[in-house]
Each structure stands twice: as structure tokens, then as C-alpha cells.
Scaffold this active site. Structure first.
Site, short mmCIF file in Angstrom:
data_model
loop_
_atom_site.label_atom_id
_atom_site.label_comp_id
_atom_site.label_asym_id
_atom_site.label_seq_id
_atom_site.Cartn_x
_atom_site.Cartn_y
_atom_site.Cartn_z
N SER A 1 0.89 -1.15 -0.05
CA SER A 1 0.00 0.03 -0.36
C SER A 1 0.77 0.86 0.14
CB SER A 1 -0.59 0.06 1.10
OG SER A 1 -1.60 1.43 1.35
N TYR B 1 -1.27 -1.08 10.55
CA TYR B 1 -1.43 -1.31 9.20
C TYR B 1 -0.27 -0.98 7.89
CZ TYR B 1 -3.77 -1.63 4.48
OH TYR B 1 -3.66 -1.76 3.36
#
Ligand SMILES: NC(=O)c1ccc[n+]([C@@H]2O[C@H](COP(=O)([O-])OP(=O)(O)OC[C@H]3O[C@@H](n4cnc5c(N)ncnc54)[C@H](OP(=O)(O)O)[C@@H]3O)[C@@H](O)[C@H]2O)c1
Length: 262
Positions: free
Chosen positions: A147, A160
């Protein structure tokens, strides 16, 4: 009579792609796009019913292989079963992952541990299964879903973002060795994509795109064969600029992302 016709797609053997996280969101869209583009697709996730439904989109072309990627033995077993039942895997896309928002108030070792177990170790289990056979064949392509949140630390993404930064680092570490062995390693860094994962976000998501658009970016990037596939470009540029800033300036900007309620 001699048949001068060019071979048609039916006569070309379909190559096999293995997609994890295929039951929803980006992985599901990638599975469908690959199947539409001539690939045989082995689709993995835990939700067998959702995979069964996905298989009906292109029957006989998308094959469900239900799997919890946090189970190391099951992951190696699934990979072997796919190769035994279908054909050697030419492309593996590791998309299984999850996101939970973490602030200081909600900082929870259990929740972060679950993200580490799935996002990092689930991917590691898949790499352990796929790399040796591909290296032995000196062919294949592996795409790991990280990401843009892995570029820098962002408020709310302490857990995350750390898992995605670890994946980017791992892919960079593996790239030269895999390249020397004839296997292509790609890291996929999406910005915001409209999926069940982001639909629970209660903040504005800049440059949000659909999972179908994300799949198109990924397929084009896989064809190009570059190390990184990052999109949409506005999000990629914004995040790369933030990363390049001196930390004092970067924190001046990330401080502005803090929410009043946390
Ligand atoms: N959406 C975004 O904006 C965005 C941005 C950057 C990166 N990403 C990354 O892209 C990937 C896909 O995200 P998404 O947005 O498409 O989310 P999603 O719709 O929630 O999809 C997540 C997928 O992972 C599967 N999964 C979860 N736990 C699993 C497990 N233990 N074993 C096997 N599969 C498991 C889920 O299926 P089951 O529940 O059936 O197992 C589902 O298919 C994730 O790695 C995410 O971090 C997403």
C-alpha cells in the site's frame, strides 16, 4: 487441405494465476480481469461461498481454492493442489489482507498482532509456497499487495502501515535474487480503493477509485513488468513527495491529518 488460420485463443493453453484475497474487493476484480484476459484462475480466500459465487462468473475458468493464508501448512498444500489439478502457476497475486485503525487510545497489541499475522505472515506463507517451484522452473511472476500507506507513517495507520512497509521492504530484499533466478517480483501499492475494507472508513478518501479500475492498473503494471505498481498517480505522487520531505516538514503535514475525536 492445409489450415492456414492463426491459432485462436482456444488453441493457446491458458496459463494459471493464483490470487489470494479473491473473495472480495481488489482480489476479486483482479481474478475476473485475469480470467477475461485468457488466464485460468485459482481463487483463494476463507469464504468458500463467495469463491463459489465468483467461479460462476466464468465457469470452468475460475477455480475456488478456499484457504486461510495464516495457516502455513494449508497454504503450501493449496499451492501444490493448484499445480497438481490445473498446471504450474505462472502468476501469483497475494492480496489477502486487512486494515484496522489504530490510535493511541485504541492501540491494541491483539489487533496489531492479527494484522501482522495476516498481512505479513500470510504473505510470507504464500511466498514460501510459491517461490521454490518458480525458482526451480526459472519462470513466474509474484505480485505482493502492499500500500502507499507503507511509504511513511500516517496517523491512524501505526499497525497497518507498519505491515505494508514490511512487505515493501521484503519485496525489495527478494527482488535481486528472484530476478537472477528468472522470477519477477512486483510490489503493488494502491491508494484508496472502494472495497469492503475501505467502506467502513468514516473520513474522506482522496482520489478514491473502484476495484475494477484498480484491477486494470494492476494488469497493465504486471504486463509492464516493473518492480512497483502504484496508483492512482495523484496519490502516488503525493505520498512520494511526503516521503521525500525532511521529517520536520513531513510531521507538519501529517499532524494536520489528526482527527479531533481521537
Ligand atoms: N482498499 C484499499 O484502499 C487498499 C489500499 C491499499 C492496499 N490495499 C490492500 O489490498 C488488499 C485487498 O484489500 P481490499 O481493499 O480488496 O479488501 P477486502 O475487500 O476486505 O478483501 C480482503 C480479502 O482478503 C481475504 N482474507 C482476509 N483474511 C484472510 C485469510 N486469513 N486467508 C485468506 N484470505 C483472507 C478476504 O477474504 P475472506 O474474508 O473470505 O478470507 C478478502 O478476499 C489488502 O492487502 C489491502 O491491504 C487495499
Amino acid at each position: 487441405m492445409v489450415n492456414n488460420k492463426e491459432p485462436t485463443r482456444e488453441h493457446t493453453p491458458r496459463r494459471v494465476a493464483w490470487i489470494t484475497g479473491a473473495s472480495s474487493g481488489i482480489g476479486r476484480s483482479v481474478a475476473i480481469r485475469l480470467a477475461q484476459n485468457g488466464w485460468t484462475v485459482a481463487a483463494s480466500a476463507r469464504n468458500a461461498a463467495a469463491l463459489g459465487k465468483l467461479a460462476t462468473v466464468l465457469p470452468g475458468i475460475i477455480h475456488p481454492y478456499p484457504l486461510d493464508v495464516t495457516d502455513r501448512e494449508a497454504t503450501v498444500g493449496a499451492f501444490s493442489a493448484i499445480e497438481a489439478n490445473l498446471a504450474p502457476v505462472s502468476l501469483a497475486v497475494f492480496g489477502a489482507g486487512t486494515y484496522r485503525r489504530e490510535t493511541i487510545a485504541s492501540f491494541d497489541a491483539g489487533e496489531i498482532g492479527e494484522m501482522v499475522a495476516l498481512n505479513i505472515m500470510g504473505t510470507v506463507n504464500c511466498l514460501e509456497a510459491a517461490m521454490p517451484p518458480m525458482v526451480a522452473r526459472r519462470s513466474g511472476q509474484i505480485a505482493v499487495m502492499a500500500s502507499v500507506a507503507g511509504y511513511i507513517g500516517l496517523p491512524g495507520a501505526a499497525g497497518y502501515g507498519a505491515t505494508k512497509a514490511a512487505l515493501i521492504n521484503m519485496c525489495e530484499a527478494l527482488y535481486p535474487e528472484l530476478d537472477r533466478s528468472g522470477v519477477r517480483m512486483t510490489v503493488v501499492n494502491p491508494g484508496f480503493v472502494d472495497t469492503p475494507l475501505t467502506q467502513r472508513n468514516d473520513f474522506p478518501m482522496p482520489f478514491l477509485i473502484s476495484s475494477e479500475e484498480a484491477a486494470d492498473h494492476i494488469l497493465r503494471g504486471l504486463d509492464r513488468g516493473s518492480f512497483e505498481i502504484a496508483f492512482p498517480w495523484k496519490m502516488k505522487v503525493a505520498m512520494k513527495l511526503l516521503k521525500a520531505l525532511p521529517s520536520s516538514l513531513r510531521f507538519a503535514l501529517t499532524r494536520r491529518m489528526l482527527r479531533k475525536d481521537t
